[in-house]
Design a protein around this motif. Sequence first.
Motif, short mmCIF file in Angstrom:
data_model
loop_
_atom_site.label_atom_id
_atom_site.label_comp_id
_atom_site.label_asym_id
_atom_site.label_seq_id
_atom_site.Cartn_x
_atom_site.Cartn_y
_atom_site.Cartn_z
N SER A 37 -8.50 -1.80 -2.54
CA SER A 37 -9.51 -2.79 -3.70
C SER A 37 -8.89 -3.47 -3.28
N LYS A 38 -7.79 -3.65 -3.46
CA LYS A 38 -7.51 -4.85 -3.67
C LYS A 38 -5.79 -4.84 -1.97
N PRO A 39 -6.10 -6.04 -1.06
CA PRO A 39 -5.68 -6.04 -0.24
C PRO A 39 -4.05 -6.08 -0.55
N PHE A 40 -3.23 -5.41 0.62
CA PHE A 40 -1.97 -5.36 -0.21
C PHE A 40 -1.25 -5.99 0.72
N ASN A 41 0.28 -6.55 -0.23
CA ASN A 41 1.18 -7.64 0.66
C ASN A 41 1.90 -7.63 1.62
#
Length: 765
Positions: free
Chosen positions: A234-238
């Motif tokens: 749900s959130k992009p990884f760095n």
Amino acid sequence: MLIESAILKYKTFFFGIRKLCCAILVALLPISSCKQETPIIAQENLSQFVNPFIGTDGPGNTYPGATTPFGMVQLSPDIGIPGWDRIAGYYYQDTIISGFSHTHLTGTGAGDLYDILVMPSNSKSSKKIKENGFRPYSTFSHDKEMASPGYYTVDLLDYGIKAEMTATKRVGIHRYTFPKDDSTKIHVDLGYALNWDRPTDTYLEVVNDSLIKGYRMSTGWAKDQRIYFSMHFSKPFNSYSIYKDDQEVVSPVKGVDTKIQLDYTMDEGGQLVIKTGLSTAGIDGAEQAVAMETPGFNFDFYKGKAAEVWENELSKIKIISNDVGKKSVFYTMMYQSMLAPTLLSDLDGKYKAANDTIGISKGFDRYDTFSLWDTFRAAHPLYTIIQQEKVPDMVQSMLAHYKETGILPVWSMQGNETNMMIGYHAVPVIVDAYFKGFPFDKELAYKACKASAMVNERQIDVYREKGFIPVDDTHENWSVSKTMEYAYDDWCIAMFAKELGYEKDYKEFLGRSKNWKNLYNEKNSWLQPKGTRGSFITPFVPKEYSTYFCESNAWQYYWFVPQDIEGLIAKTGGKERFGQKLDSMFTYAPQAGDKLPIFSTGMIGQYAHGNEPSHHVAYLYNYLDQPSKTQTLVRQILEEQYANAPNGHCGNEDCGQMSSWYIFGALGFYPVNPAQGVYDLGIPLFEEAEVSVGNGKMLRIVQKNFSEENIFVEYVTLNGETLDRNFITHKEVTAGGELVYVMANDPKKADGKKLKSPERNKIYN
């Protein structure tokens, strides 16, 4: 969210209009009519009684994680340490979690699956231990752990991370809530293996900063397992680090041991949802599962949908009881009866076939994980009552296995044949379904049943030649058990052949169904192993556990002639002698020096409820005009061998068999011959039960004169007519109506009548 809000507004508006209309209607009714109205009672939520931790301690070998009824995904915590107690990945007495993998077996003695391990971590802990392969882990407490149908949550104490799991049919959904930490990581480990399982080939590819995909090929109990996955965040990884054999490499990577570490920066209370679609046929199938089953990342929505699906299934049987503990056991047993078999096919019908090709199921869902040595006895008969919509798909799945391999499944899993255990017990499942009227190709089914009884494998060729299986030097020869179980399956084929007009086959298989008599020793009244020349093997000690009997001894297998109980009674010396021997079965307890194997559990005398060959034995007193003894023993087993506790199973749950026995026992009847279309009467556990029996019909089961003192059944009525028999037919069950057990406190009132038993040479259809 806009759609959900609109639906909520509509429901609120509609409910208000309905209340207004009801108020106007009540005002217009005569006062006498108002007094006669029945108040509306809120529907009881049955999921609250399910305790997924039953069987996670002791010998049950169950898992507590998130799944849907018969679903492909079993997303559950893994301790990460091997051993018999952790055969399902989790053991209640442990205190660490090494991750959450997406596939698990329920209640078996086989350590396999554990595919696609996911574990969050951060800078708050960096502890490592050899026992779990130096993987990230966290301690946990049961005080910070909870499970319900379709949902599991636990606090990972070392990291301060809250983990939550839910699932759809083909997608596992994680939600992690984090503390503030710049070094938060998600570990996805394809090299992780436990117990019998080991990877043979894995693949990882980073598609973008919110999607990875790959596969895990493995071997173990099932030799060619294939799990393809598509994992969405749900959130992009760095950033990320990807590894092969613990050496950092670039994406994509292929090898036996691969894993990836995804890097995040998290604020206090930050959340991440991960969706993992699975397929046994290809990555496209896994991606399709995510797209079709889980659009968006609304974890609570999918958690609610899973709960709704489970509630609908549990509502098929409604019981009345003030005993919350017993209700918890009952509804947990219903829940566990639906954890296997598991879905194998994708949304487009593709699946990994038993001949290692890609099959396509057309017009049905393909299932696998058929623990048939266990489940033919009670689980599959139960499905013909409360899972009628799934029975044709299960049968067609077995027929697909036949078309792929030339024989029906023995113990199949993940599109493989394990050949575990004995018999050709897909036969009674198919024959039972045919006579109960379920639709499938009967000629193909008969061809498959006959072919499975004519192969030269698993000593079936020797059995056909000699009429029994002699003792040899092979490991787990199980000569007596194989002879007896093949003979039972042969009776089923004989009944099928007779119905379809294959008279020659009927006579041949009916003759084979009597092969158990070839091992009957008239001198000592035991079913005893023979050597290749036909002489009985001596010395012979019936209570010993030997290679002659499959996970049992001579006491426990003596009674497995469900196709010819009258013949067994006659061989034993008549009803009086048979009764004496049956009494001894339940009173001849193991002595201190006796060596009991791991599967010999739930003992009452020599009776072992923790293993399946004993499961029908308590009902045999019905054939001796002593139903009070059946009633006493069934109640004892229900109340002593099951409990609302982590160690609440007395033996392996075995893919729904132990739980299905409990459901039948608690309802008051049981399929002694599971392919005959009849259920032998016992004694219900609850004051009242309502069973949805298909086509909108309901069977109401009532104990009249219900009390703690009235523990015997004086007589039984069906729709107001007193039964003159000790059984009820499947046709009568599915017709619905009212089955009343009139209770008494005197065993003589139960035994005072000569009631008819089912004729064992016919099918009741």
